[in-house]
Design an enzyme around this catalytic site. Structure first.
Site, PDB file in Angstrom:
ATOM      1  CG  ASP A 175      -1.781  -1.120   1.119  1.00 33.40           C
ATOM      2  OD1 ASP A 175      -1.658  -1.792   0.414  1.00 33.40           O
ATOM      3  OD2 ASP A 175      -2.724  -1.409   1.848  1.00 33.40           O
ATOM      4  CD  GLU A 201      -5.244  -4.548   8.885  1.00 30.67           C
ATOM      5  OE1 GLU A 201      -4.863  -4.440   7.858  1.00 30.67           O
ATOM      6  OE2 GLU A 201      -6.044  -3.719   9.526  1.00 30.67           O
TER       7      GLU A 201
END
Length: 851
Positions: free
Chosen positions: A586, A818
């Site tokens: 990302d 996460e």
């Protein structure tokens, strides 16, 4: 999403009420321009490879790629000529899932399962139009009732998840909602007389700590059945008195024939019901709440109205009683005459069910120890966290069916009134990263998931990989995010649904395939398992070839042996550094100005993995083809240490970097921006303070370590010591909780990428990358060389840090996370993120991928 988790690469979630469409209906959306491939003019080659032998090897590889693409484009009838665009045309080869090993007993054994990961408890079959079941309940907070059904953070459950699950016929789940504790146990059974897929039972147990609160002494559960085929469901004869007659419902379904649903309990229960006729299963909780609200307003009763719409295909049963409460829901299929229905029901309820659950739990515990052998390595606290990790991973496997939405390719002859094309109707059996945030398939995540799953159940893993590869289109492309069906779409805003055929995703499935090939070579599998793997690879080979060649052509760079991730936005005015979504990393810093001069180090190493794996597969299955030999040549080219150093190594810092058109002098500044009718907003806008130039991109982080991860660096090289220094330096990557994703010295360390996008891969600790780095540390600690002991010491300390932090976070919060904060080790971003965080089990077991 909380914590900014995957605001870009992952599609942000939305509530189930946002979707009000038929399963196959589509509303118009516009493609996300940020995901489009952006190209700029040619700036010329920045480096030429001088090794003539490498040029020759690369030439062979390019010729092979051209031949394959010629065959696909010209010898196979062009899809457009048949009226279907290439991008939505299936790959023309036998489906992997048609292999005999996935038929018969295997297929039937996996027919029923907890394949609805987006809800707290849900059951469905692996078939496009299934009979589905699920559980809701009324939670209580601040004196008010709240419906619980779909997994979501806003419910504020203290914890929920599978503490054990074997992926096939058993699972046990714990859910803590304020003062109320629920457990759900799932068990499957196949007996004489059972229909296809067998029978199943659910035990629901409710306890409470709030004995002094009258409101909290009772519980209202809602168990439902819905037929996606639209078949009418029949109510039992005397549903309001389950002690006289336990039958709740019955019906008929194409795959399983006639069936019955029963409720068994010794508790004093009150049962009410509602029947609905609707294709919308994903908004069922809204229908139930509307019914309850109406009853409460009209009669001051918190109960369903005991009403049944004509030909109802959904039945909801409200089961109310005093806490503690225990109830068994029993589903029996094939309920024809003389099919021993009563005997099968008795065997799946009461004492018999208790004994079977205990037996299955014991089998799970034994298999866990047999597979990972942790009893002598770790304390019971850590072992139980590992069980929850594998249980959550297997319990989170889902089955989906539908059509992906694909953006219309640029330079396409396709004429379409919408901005998207529909992929063919397809099914997907897959693990998911997170039940509340990402309850669907993600391509690059799945490779990491399967590193754990294949070690637990080989056939389940091959089944999942086969489903993914069967999603390949004519060009060899696989959509990276799978949003299939209305229930899956209900969690994703429309603007994030489109998939872009120019964009790839790391081919992590090769990590698993390499493990399997190496396992066969080292005789780690039984004869039967080896036969199954080889059969799978033979069928998959042509698809794997096409996948490799898609990467090797569409993502190749200007220079020999270079690659770059396509899809970066070269015209953005709001991103500090244009994201590289297709890389999976990302907002990890890349060149400030995207061009086709870029050379992405991580993609080069992924291509090395793919080429080496393809070469090994070709050798294993005796593919005596020229192309099989060229994979070896490509792998040799990409693993050439001198060439790698010429293209990516910076001698001053001792680090490997990307290459591209770059300047460090970029910032976000508040500036007035004209919007609408002469209206001015103050917005954070990208400001470039100097012209970029072609050079190495000086950001040390996860990408810098890919040559180390790929084990290209010789064990005797001084460059290896430099990598170990980068890893172990507290001012660069080292923390007490794991390796941070970006060095503290980076100019983009913990910097926001836009006004609304907090740092994501710019500092926090990620388990998937730490696992791969740890794996290579272990490798170098076993290799003869001057840095062996240094690698061993770093490996030992990093492993301890990672395990300790994940275990402590799980016990403190009740969840896997996460990512983890690099300063305090605190779990952050998406919670209840089992996904690749479950790799902690392999770290505990010291089980790593081999080369």
């Amino acid at each position: 999403m909380t914590g900014g988790g995957r605001r870009a690469a992952r599609s942000r979630t939305r509530s189930s009420t946002d979707v009000n469409e038929e399963d196959d209906a589509l509303h118009r959306t516009k493609p996300n321009s940020k995901l489009r491939r952006a190209k700029t003019k040619d700036h010329g080659n920045a480096l030429r490879i001088l090794n003539a032998n490498l040029k020759i090897m690369l030439g062979f590889s390019i010729v092979a790629a051209i031949i394959i693409f010629f065959l696909v484009n010209h010898l196979i009838n062009p899809a457009e000529e048949a009226g279907r665009p290439r991008v939505v045309t299936p790959f023309p080869a036998p489906k992997i899932m048609d292999l005999p090993l996935f038929q018969g007993e295997h297929k039937e054994s996996l027919y029923w399962g907890t394949y609805r990961p987006n809800v707290y408890f849900g059951i469905r079959a692996r078939t496009p139009r299934s009979l589905i079941a699920g559980l809701m309940w009324l939670g209580i907070k601040d004196g008010r009732y709240f419906m619980r059904h779909v997994c979501q953070d806003s419910d504020e459950l203290s914890t929920y998840g599978w503490t054990s699950h074997n992926g096939r016929d058993f699972g046990h789940q714990l859910l803590v909602d304020q003062d109320m504790t629920l457990t759900t146990s799932f068990l499957k059974s196949k007996e004489d007389g059972s229909g296809y897929g067998g029978d199943w039972a659910v035990r629901i147990n409710v306890q409470s700590q709030a004995w002094n609160d009258e409101m909290k002494k009772n519980v209202h559960l809602f168990f439902y059945l819905a037929d996606e085929e639209g078949n009418a469901l029949s109510l039992g004869r005397d549903i309001l008195d389950i002690h006289e007659n336990s039958l709740l419902a019955s019906g008929w379904q194409t795959d399983i024939g006639s069936w019955q649903l029963h409720l068994k309990s010794k508790a004093n229960l009150e049962v009410h019901y509602s029947g609905f006729r609707t294709p919308h299963v994903h908004n069922l909780s809204d229908l139930v709440q509307e019914n309850l609200a109406s009853q409460l307003m009209r009669f001051n009763q918190l109960q369903l109205p005991d009403s049944y719409e004509s030909s109802s295909n959904i039945l909801v049963f409200q089961i109310s009683g005093k806490i503690p409460l225990e109830a068994d829901i029993v589903f029996v299929s094939g309920t024809r005459v003389n099919s021993k229905v009563e005997e099968r029901i008795t065997n799946l309820a009461g004492v018999s069910l208790t004994n079977q659950i205990k037996e299955k739990q014991g089998e799970f515990d034994s298999k866990y120890e047999n597979r990972f052998q942790l009893a002598d390595k770790l304390d019971s606290k850590s072992i139980n966290v590992g069980k929850a990790a594998i249980g959550n991973m297997l319990g989170g496997i889902g089955y989906f069916y539908g059509q992906s939405k694909i953006s219309v390719p640029r330079n396409s002859n396709v004429k379409n009134q919408d901005d998207f094309l529909l992929y063919w109707p397809a099914e997907l059996y897959t693990a998911v990263p997170s039940r509340p945030f990402f309850p669907r398939g993600f391509l690059w995540d799945e490779g990491f998931h399967q590193l754990l799953i294949w070690r637990w159940d080989l056939l389940i893993s091959l089944d999942i990989i086969g489903h993914w590869l069967d999603l390949m289109n004519l060009d060899g492309w696989i959509p990276r995010e799978q949003i299939l069906g209305a229930e899956a779409r209900s969690k994703v805003p429309a603007e994030f649904v489109l998939q872009h055929p120019s964009n790839g995703n790391p081919p992590t499935l090769f990590l698993v395939l390499r493990d399997l090939v190496n396992g066969i070579k080292k005789n780690k599998f039984t004869a039967t398992e080896s036969t199954e793997i080889i059969s799978f690879l033979r069928q998959a080979y042509v698809r794997l070839e096409a996948w490799f060649q898609w990467f090797n052509t569409t993502q190749s760079g200007k220079d020999s042996g270079s690659y770059y991730w396509h899809g970066r936005d070269n015209s953005t005015i709001r991103e500090l550094n244009p994201k590289t979504l297709s890389s999976g990393l990302d907002d990890y810093p890349r060149s400030s100005h995207p061009t086709d001069d870029e050379r992405h180090l991580d993609l080069r190493c992924w291509m090395l993995l793919a080429a080496d794996c393809m070469d090994s597969i070709a050798e294993l299955i005796d593919k005596e083809k020229k192309l099989g030999k060229e994979y070896g040549s490509t792998a040799k080219l990409l693993s050439d240490f001198d060439t790698l150093n010429q293209m990516h190594f910076d001698h001053a810092s001792g680090a490997y970097f990307d290459f591209g058109n770059h300047t460090e002098k970029v910032r976000l500044s508040w500036k007035p921006v004209m919007v609408g009718n002469n209206h001015v907003n103050r917005e954070l806008v990208r400001e470039v303070l100097e012209w970029p130039e072609l050079k190495l991109v000086p950001h040390v982080g996860y990408v810098s370590l890919f040559p180390f991860i790929a084990r290209i660096i010789p064990p005797e090289s001084w460059i290896l010591e430099k990598q170990l220094d980068l890893i172990s330096n507290r001012s660069i990557l080292w923390t007490n909780y794991g390796l941070r994703s970006l060095a503290k010295a980076s100019s983009l360390y913990m910097k926001r990428n836009t006004e609304h996008d907090p740092p994501y891969w710019r500092g926090p600790i990620w388990m998937n990358m730490n696992y791969m780095i740890l794996s290579s540390l272990r490798h170098y600690s076993l290799e003869n060389g001057p840095y062996r002991e240094k690698a061993r010491a770093i490996y030992y300390e990093l492993r301890q840090n990672l395990m300790r932090n994940v275990v402590q976070n799980y016990h403190r919060t009740g969840f896997f996370w996460e990512q983890y904060d690099q300063k305090r080790g605190k779990g952050q971003a998406a919670r209840s993120f089992t996904g690749w965080t479950s790799l902690v089990v392999l770290i505990m077991a010291e089980t790593y991928n081999e080369i």
